[in-house]
Design an enzyme around this catalytic site. Structure first.
Site, short mmCIF file in Angstrom:
data_model
loop_
_atom_site.label_atom_id
_atom_site.label_comp_id
_atom_site.label_asym_id
_atom_site.label_seq_id
_atom_site.Cartn_x
_atom_site.Cartn_y
_atom_site.Cartn_z
NE ARG A 103 13.46 27.54 -10.58
CZ ARG A 103 12.69 28.21 -9.73
NH1 ARG A 103 13.08 29.38 -9.26
NH2 ARG A 103 11.53 27.71 -9.34
CG HIS A 130 7.22 25.96 -11.81
ND1 HIS A 130 8.00 24.99 -11.24
CD2 HIS A 130 7.26 27.03 -10.95
CE1 HIS A 130 8.50 25.43 -10.10
NE2 HIS A 130 8.06 26.67 -9.91
CD GLN A 133 4.13 26.95 -7.39
OE1 GLN A 133 5.27 27.25 -7.10
NE2 GLN A 133 3.14 26.98 -6.51
CG ASP A 220 3.68 33.59 -12.63
OD1 ASP A 220 4.42 33.97 -11.69
OD2 ASP A 220 4.11 32.97 -13.61
CB CYS A 260 3.69 30.19 -8.44
SG CYS A 260 4.12 31.56 -9.53
NE ARG A 288 7.19 23.99 -5.56
CZ ARG A 288 8.07 24.82 -6.12
NH1 ARG A 288 7.83 26.11 -6.13
NH2 ARG A 288 9.17 24.37 -6.70
N1 CP Z 1 7.36 29.34 -6.86
C1 CP Z 1 8.67 29.12 -6.99
O1 CP Z 1 9.13 28.27 -7.78
O2 CP Z 1 9.47 29.86 -6.16
P1 CP Z 1 11.05 30.05 -6.28
O3 CP Z 1 11.29 30.74 -7.60
O4 CP Z 1 11.44 30.88 -5.09
O5 CP Z 1 11.70 28.69 -6.27
N1 NVA Z 2 6.68 32.79 -14.15
C1 NVA Z 2 7.63 32.93 -13.07
C2 NVA Z 2 7.41 31.87 -12.05
C3 NVA Z 2 8.32 31.93 -10.85
C4 NVA Z 2 8.12 30.79 -9.90
C5 NVA Z 2 9.03 32.90 -13.63
O1 NVA Z 2 9.29 32.08 -14.52
O2 NVA Z 2 9.87 33.70 -13.19
#
Ligand code: CP
Ligand code: NVA
Length: 316
Positions: A103, A130, A133, A220, A260, A288
């Site tokens: 990530r 993502h 997700q 989101d 999400c 997930r």
């Molecule tokens: N939706 C999602 O990726 O959640 P986290 O940021 O908590 O991993």
């Molecule tokens: N768009 C958000 C998604 C989190 C799962 C971010 O990147 O923070």
């Protein structure tokens, strides 16, 4: 040749369908107490340069349920790109572990890591995409609606990583996707062009036009991880883009509301809607686990996906 999961675009339709079916099978087996230790003795390294609840827990739990093991590397642990280049991190990790999840901010870091790694790499969120997700979201919609290609999906909010992932999903499955963003917050030019190429693909600054008769209303956060300094301006710019009861009235009666998570209640979505009967946010979060287990099994034991029977692409 090893495969990675950096985006949805690189998946063949039959693979996407196979992943969803494998995820549903693993979910059913888990619920009936059947063990499926397909990845016994395997190790997953998880590199996090941003916080996480869902991604971390579901990868770690998923790996344990598959008989393997996961190692969490926090943002301060390895300093990818600072203490050590992505390439060197990838080449070292490849000597010890079987699978890497990352990530990070720049999608290019994820690509660089995957190119240098000799083991599969999974994108656990970048500023561009993502995909994990989306797989969980598609699994949730498959459970709810069956076929996906007839759906009308409305995405209301920032044209950032989630919106761009939805564009990749629409390109693979050919459902109708409408995206409503405030001016200046649209998906990148490349993704906007991809959306425009899709039948029924719409990019608008009118949330009502996007949501009209939709089966799915998705939102989101207005301020993604890394954008915290812009939060006040964003709250103003996105004011008209809240998913609330009034907006939801324009969707189909049986529409589902998706997010999400994490949610900023009272900003992009109201308490009443996220906690209401149309919300499937906890199903998404639960899925997930199952979707990512399918991804890990596919990357390390591709024969299991291949032996699932004929591709049922018509089901997408
Ligand atoms: N939706 C999602 O990726 O959640 P986290 O940021 O908590 O991993
Ligand atoms: N768009 C958000 C998604 C989190 C799962 C971010 O990147 O923070």
């Amino acid at each position: 040749m090893k495969r990675d999961l950096l985006d949805l675009s690189s998946l063949a339709t039959a693979e996407l369908d196979g992943l969803l079916r494998l995820g549903l099978r693993l979910k059913a087996e888990l619920k009936s107490g059947l063990e499926h230790p397909y990845l016994r003795g395997k190790t997953l390294a998880m590199i996090f340069q941003k916080p996480s609840l869902r991604t971390r827990i579901t990868f770690e739990t998923g790996m344990a349920q598959l008989g393997g093991h996961a190692i969490y590397l926090a943002p301060q642990d390895i300093g990818i790109g600072e203490r050590e280049s992505a390439k060197d991190v990838a080449r070292n990790l490849s000597r010890w572990v079987d699978l890497i999840m990352i990530r990070t901010f720049a999608h290019a870091t994820c690509v660089e890591l995957a190119q240098a790694a000799t083991v599969p790499v999974i994108n656990g969120l970048t500023d561009m995409l993502h995909p994990c997700q989306l797989l969980a979201d598609l699994l949730t919609l498959r459970e709810r609606f069956g076929e996906l290609h007839r759906l009308k999906v409305a995405f209301v909010g920032d044209g950032f990583n989630l919106a761009q992932s939805w564009i990749e999903a629409a390109a693979a499955i050919h459902f109708e996707l409408r995206i409503a963003c405030p001016p200046g917050y649209e998906p990148s030019q490349e993704y906007a062009v991809r959306l425009a190429r899709e039948k029924g693909g719409l990019l608008t600054d009118d949330p009502i036009a996007a949501v009209k008769d939709a089966d799915v209303v998705y939102t989101d956060t207005w301020t993604s991880m890394g954008q915290e300094r812009e939060a006040a301006k964003r709250r103003k710019d996105f004011e008209r883009f809240q998913v609330n009861r009034a907006l939801l009235k324009h969707a189909r009666a049986g529409a589902v509301v998706m997010h999400c998570l994490p949610a900023h209640r009272g900003e992009e979505i109201t308490d009443e809607v996220i906690d209401g009967p149309q919300s499937v946010v906890l199903e998404q979060a639960e899925n997930r686990l199952h979707a990512q287990k399918a991804v890990m099994v596919w990357l390390l034991r591709p024969e299991i996906l291949a032996h699932q029977g004929a591709p049922a692409s018509a089901n997408l």
